[in-house]
Design a protein around this motif. Structure first.
Motif: not given
Length: 192
Positions: A24-30, A75-83, A149-153
């Motif tokens: 997830g983008t947010e996690s990586v950036r933080s 791209d994000e689909r169904d609330g998941i980045e890189a689904k 949206p990161g699937f790891h979560a």
């Protein structure tokens, strides 16, 4: 009566899976703001290489899950980045695991979602005799309907049948003839 110990009845598979897309983008950036984003987001694959270098040899097969290293399918689909790419890599991992029919699996590399395939396989193999102790810095109970949206979560939610973004069934779960997820049971919820 002779019983076979399920822990020693098959090979010990070392599954090498450098997946990075589920972070997830947010996690990586933080977590890695000091690195350029395109380099930081692939950091999980670097960590996998380090683990491979320091782990001792083991008895049993080693299999590598193919991971897309480019920017395809992010791209994000169904609330998941890189689904799309995450689920394709998950299907590949499940196929590799099923091919080896291991009794034990050591997963090397990747973000938290690389636990999905091994645990799903082991839940189906051991049923009520399996217990999973999940220790992480966050609960991994996202659903695709939650804010992150990161699937790891989302792995624990998927393993326990609470995953909502893939509405028809859990990733990798076979469908029965009525289209239901035949692995989505209270057994998995109790042991996750």
């Amino acid at each position: 009566m002779n019983q076979v110990n399920p822990i020693t009845a098959g090979p010990h598979l070392r599954l090498v899976w450098p997946q990075w897309q589920g972070a997830g983008t947010e996690s990586v950036r933080s977590l890695a703001p000091e690195f350029p984003f395109d380099i930081a987001r692939r950091g999980y694959s670097v960590g996998m290489k380090v683990l491979q270098a320091v782990l001792p040899e083991h008895d049993g097969p080693t299999a590598i899950v193919p991971v897309e290293m480019g920017d395809i399918g992010l791209d994000e689909r169904d609330g998941i980045e890189a689904k799309a790419v995450v689920f394709q890599q998950l299907r590949s991992a499940l196929a590799i695991i099923q091919e080896h029919e291991p009794a034990r699996i050591t997963t090397v590399g990747g973000e938290c979602s690389v636990s999905m395939a091994p645990f799903s396989y082991l839940i189906n193999m051991h049923g009520d005799d399996l217990a999973i102790l999940w220790i992480d810095s966050h609960p991994d109970m996202g659903t695709g309907e939650t804010a992150y949206p990161g699937f790891h979560a989302m792995v624990v939610s998927a393993l326990t049948g609470h995953f909502r973004a893939h509405r028809s069934r859990r990733p990798g779960a076979p469908r029965d003839t009525a289209g239901h997820d035949d692995r989505r049971s209270s057994r998995a919820r109790r042991h996750a």
